[in-house]
Design an enzyme around this catalytic site. Structure first.
Site, mmCIF file in Angstrom:
data_model
loop_
_atom_site.group_PDB
_atom_site.id
_atom_site.type_symbol
_atom_site.label_atom_id
_atom_site.label_comp_id
_atom_site.label_asym_id
_atom_site.label_seq_id
_atom_site.Cartn_x
_atom_site.Cartn_y
_atom_site.Cartn_z
ATOM 1 N N ARG A 136 0.984 -10.902 6.911
ATOM 2 C CA ARG A 136 0.884 -9.686 6.091
ATOM 3 C C ARG A 136 1.976 -8.679 6.462
ATOM 4 O O ARG A 136 1.685 -7.585 6.940
ATOM 5 C CB ARG A 136 -0.481 -9.011 6.287
ATOM 6 C CG ARG A 136 -1.707 -9.827 5.972
ATOM 7 C CD ARG A 136 -2.975 -8.947 6.023
ATOM 8 N NE ARG A 136 -3.075 -8.172 7.239
ATOM 9 C CZ ARG A 136 -3.729 -8.556 8.337
ATOM 10 N NH1 ARG A 136 -4.387 -9.702 8.362
ATOM 11 N NH2 ARG A 136 -3.739 -7.782 9.407
ATOM 12 N N CYS A 191 15.913 24.486 5.305
ATOM 13 C CA CYS A 191 15.143 25.428 4.487
ATOM 14 C C CYS A 191 14.314 24.648 3.463
ATOM 15 O O CYS A 191 14.300 23.422 3.466
ATOM 16 C CB CYS A 191 16.078 26.403 3.789
ATOM 17 S SG CYS A 191 17.212 27.210 4.945
ATOM 18 N N MET A 192 13.662 25.364 2.571
ATOM 19 C CA MET A 192 12.738 24.699 1.655
ATOM 20 C C MET A 192 13.448 23.699 0.739
ATOM 21 O O MET A 192 12.960 22.608 0.502
ATOM 22 C CB MET A 192 11.986 25.734 0.819
ATOM 23 C CG MET A 192 10.844 25.130 0.022
ATOM 24 S SD MET A 192 9.914 26.361 -0.874
ATOM 25 C CE MET A 192 9.013 27.167 0.440
ATOM 26 N N ASP A 193 14.652 24.087 0.267
ATOM 27 C CA ASP A 193 15.335 23.157 -0.644
ATOM 28 C C ASP A 193 16.827 23.063 -0.383
ATOM 29 O O ASP A 193 17.590 22.618 -1.225
ATOM 30 C CB ASP A 193 15.051 23.506 -2.113
ATOM 31 C CG ASP A 193 15.033 24.992 -2.334
ATOM 32 O OD1 ASP A 193 14.349 25.453 -3.247
ATOM 33 O OD2 ASP A 193 15.698 25.703 -1.563
ATOM 34 N N ARG A 226 -10.443 -0.171 14.402
ATOM 35 C CA ARG A 226 -10.283 0.475 13.102
ATOM 36 C C ARG A 226 -11.176 -0.296 12.144
ATOM 37 O O ARG A 226 -12.378 -0.374 12.368
ATOM 38 C CB ARG A 226 -8.789 0.466 12.715
ATOM 39 C CG ARG A 226 -8.393 1.556 11.757
ATOM 40 C CD ARG A 226 -6.900 1.502 11.415
ATOM 41 N NE ARG A 226 -6.556 0.360 10.560
ATOM 42 C CZ ARG A 226 -5.339 0.116 10.072
ATOM 43 N NH1 ARG A 226 -4.326 0.900 10.389
ATOM 44 N NH2 ARG A 226 -5.107 -0.910 9.292
ATOM 45 N N TYR A 266 18.329 30.359 8.677
ATOM 46 C CA TYR A 266 17.318 31.237 9.289
ATOM 47 C C TYR A 266 17.329 31.157 10.815
ATOM 48 O O TYR A 266 17.396 30.074 11.386
ATOM 49 C CB TYR A 266 15.923 30.830 8.820
ATOM 50 C CG TYR A 266 15.679 31.034 7.337
ATOM 51 C CD1 TYR A 266 15.903 32.266 6.734
ATOM 52 C CD2 TYR A 266 15.208 29.979 6.563
ATOM 53 C CE1 TYR A 266 15.671 32.444 5.373
ATOM 54 C CE2 TYR A 266 14.962 30.145 5.211
ATOM 55 C CZ TYR A 266 15.197 31.385 4.612
ATOM 56 O OH TYR A 266 14.965 31.560 3.277
ATOM 57 N N LYS A 321 0.850 -1.201 0.000
ATOM 58 C CA LYS A 321 0.000 0.000 0.000
ATOM 59 C C LYS A 321 0.886 1.253 0.000
ATOM 60 O O LYS A 321 2.086 1.168 0.260
ATOM 61 C CB LYS A 321 -0.902 -0.021 1.239
ATOM 62 C CG LYS A 321 -0.146 0.109 2.561
ATOM 63 C CD LYS A 321 -1.026 -0.196 3.751
ATOM 64 C CE LYS A 321 -0.248 -0.029 5.052
ATOM 65 N NZ LYS A 321 -0.934 -0.680 6.176
ATOM 66 N N HIS A 328 -6.470 -7.335 12.585
ATOM 67 C CA HIS A 328 -5.228 -6.556 12.628
ATOM 68 C C HIS A 328 -4.977 -6.162 14.084
ATOM 69 O O HIS A 328 -5.912 -5.827 14.808
ATOM 70 C CB HIS A 328 -5.420 -5.323 11.729
ATOM 71 C CG HIS A 328 -4.166 -4.616 11.353
ATOM 72 N ND1 HIS A 328 -2.989 -5.257 11.021
ATOM 73 C CD2 HIS A 328 -3.911 -3.288 11.209
ATOM 74 C CE1 HIS A 328 -2.066 -4.342 10.706
ATOM 75 N NE2 HIS A 328 -2.602 -3.147 10.811
HETATM 76 C C1 LIG Z 1 -0.319 -1.763 6.829
HETATM 77 C C2 LIG Z 1 -0.931 -3.042 7.185
HETATM 78 C C3 LIG Z 1 -0.163 -4.201 7.366
HETATM 79 C C4 LIG Z 1 1.344 -4.191 7.391
HETATM 80 O O1 LIG Z 1 1.788 -3.610 8.597
HETATM 81 P P1 LIG Z 1 3.339 -3.509 8.942
HETATM 82 O O2 LIG Z 1 3.388 -3.014 10.326
HETATM 83 O O3 LIG Z 1 3.910 -2.541 7.971
HETATM 84 O O4 LIG Z 1 3.895 -4.869 8.750
HETATM 85 C C5 LIG Z 1 -0.825 -5.392 7.532
HETATM 86 N N1 LIG Z 1 -2.171 -5.437 7.571
HETATM 87 C C6 LIG Z 1 -2.928 -4.334 7.438
HETATM 88 C C7 LIG Z 1 -4.403 -4.446 7.505
HETATM 89 C C8 LIG Z 1 -2.351 -3.102 7.260
HETATM 90 O O5 LIG Z 1 -3.110 -2.007 7.154
#
Ligand SMILES: *Cc1c(COP(=O)(O)O)cnc(C)c1O
Length: 368
Positions: A219, A311-313, A131, A264, A33, A163
């Site tokens: 995951r 700074c910015m860049d 969540r 700055y 993602k 999760h």
């Molecule tokens: C982002 C995410 C992960 C991966 O999490 P990490 O901490 O980067 O391994 C796995 N499952 C879900 C649902 C996530 O949103």
């Protein structure tokens, strides 16, 4: 455009996925993602596949469709929908869909009745993260609806997942509590005679620390980029290799006297006569402004703290009274041999996840 450059070592991503694969009997879903955590969606995905990822995970539907457009034909799961879920398009593309609510289930059923191929669905359960996911209270209703849709041939429930809230604190009591609630959810799916192919709970931290919670599929996200979210007690970084490096160049070198204010607000003032180096990289390039006077960079193998404000860049480093650093020399902001993403995170008060997303945003974009 400044001279900052973000390089991604895709071989490191493949290596990291392979390394994680050696830690588990479960299949791996490489999470790509957010443009592969800034490393590039398509590149990171291809590298993860090369390392043995049977699955790819993305948050948003357009990312899943971009992977298909790039030629990926393996299993992909997407789990975050706005009000306009392109359900039919995802089903056509053979993307597995996570279900958060009866409403999403309803949209999938409608798409299927409208002629889209039957969907492969993973039910998300909120076992305590608060969540995404269906609460355990709402789960029986969602399972009933899904079962009815299965009987009608509109979809197949192939997965159930959740999760963790505290996976990076492996001893935290919520981990076991969530695992318990997850097992309870799985029992409910079994009682509804759902033929689940995959049960999945573990993110990177859980993959690295809790082999008992790997279920059928893990995951990992951040770990496949070489940045484990927990400390390896042996100091070996779990044999994972950071994949991103960020460099720029020195664009000006000049001698200044003692007492010379730098950047700055003159937050930094030279103590002795010295040589300053100007680096082409700033907050417009993802260098946090809060890194001023704190974060380090590396030039010719030596570390220098950013002198005064970013700074910015551009920003300045104090090279000391005697230096061999010249205009054009490479400045390693982050990467092997220099400061790590974790060093940056510690310097600016965030997590390495945000550091790589931020620097990664500089990479030339694929059209998503
Ligand atoms: C982002 C995410 C992960 C991966 O999490 P990490 O901490 O980067 O391994 C796995 N499952 C879900 C649902 C996530 O949103």
């Amino acid at each position: 455009m400044s001279l900052i450059q973000v390089a991604v070592d895709t071989a490191a991503i493949a290596h990291n996925v392979r390394t994680l694969g050696q830690l588990t009997r479960a299949q791996i879903m490489a999470v790509v993602k957010a443009d592969g955590y800034g490393h590039g969606l398509v590149e990171a995905a291809a590298a993860a596949r090369a390392g043995g990822a049977a699955w790819l995970g993305v948050a948003q539907p357009h990312e899943a469709l971009a992977l298909r457009a790039a030629g990926d034909t393996g299993r992909i799961l997407t789990w975050l929908y706005g009000p306009e879920l392109p359900a039919a398009q995802l089903m056509q593309a053979g993307v597995d869909l996570s279900v958060n609510s009866p409403e999403v289930l309803g949209e999938i059923m409608a798409a299927s009745r409208g002629g889209a191929p039957s969907a492969r669905v993973h039910i998300a359960v909120d076992t305590g993260l608060g969540r995404e996911g269906v609460t355990l209270t709402d789960l029986p209703g969602v399972l009933d609806l899904a079962k009815a849709a299965e009987r009608e041939g509109l979809l197949r429930v192939v997965g159930m997942w959740s999760h963790l809230a505290w996976a990076d604190a492996p001893g935290h009591p919520t981990v076991d509590r969530q695992a318990q609630a997850f097992r309870q959810s799985l029992a409910m799916a079994q009682a509804a005679s759902m033929a689940l192919e995959v049960r999945h709970l573990a993110n990177s931290a859980c993959t690295l620390t809790r082999p008992d919670l790997h279920f059928d599929l893990v995951r990992p996200g951040i770990a496949i980029y070489g940045l484990p979210p927990v400390e390896d007690p042996t100091g070996a970084n779990f044999a994972l290799r950071p994949a991103m490096s960020v460099t720029s160049r020195v664009v000006l070198v000049k001698d200044v006297p003692a007492g010379h204010g730098v950047s700055y607000g003159h937050e930094y003032v030279t103590v002795l006569p010295t040589t300053l180096g100007l680096v082409s990289a700033g907050y417009a390039d993802g260098v946090f402004r809060s890194a001023g006077s704190v974060a380090e960079v590396s030039v010719k193998g030596r570390r220098y703290t950013i002198a005064g404000r970013v700074c910015m860049d551009q920003f300045v480093i104090d090279l000391g009274p005697v230096t061999d650093v010249c205009v054009g020399d490479e400045v390693l902001l982050m990467g092997p041999g220099g400061p790590s993403a974790r060093d940056w995170a510690a310097a600016v008060g965030t997590i390495d996840y945000e550091i790589v997303c931020r620097f990664g945003a500089l990479r030339p974009k694929e059209t998503l």
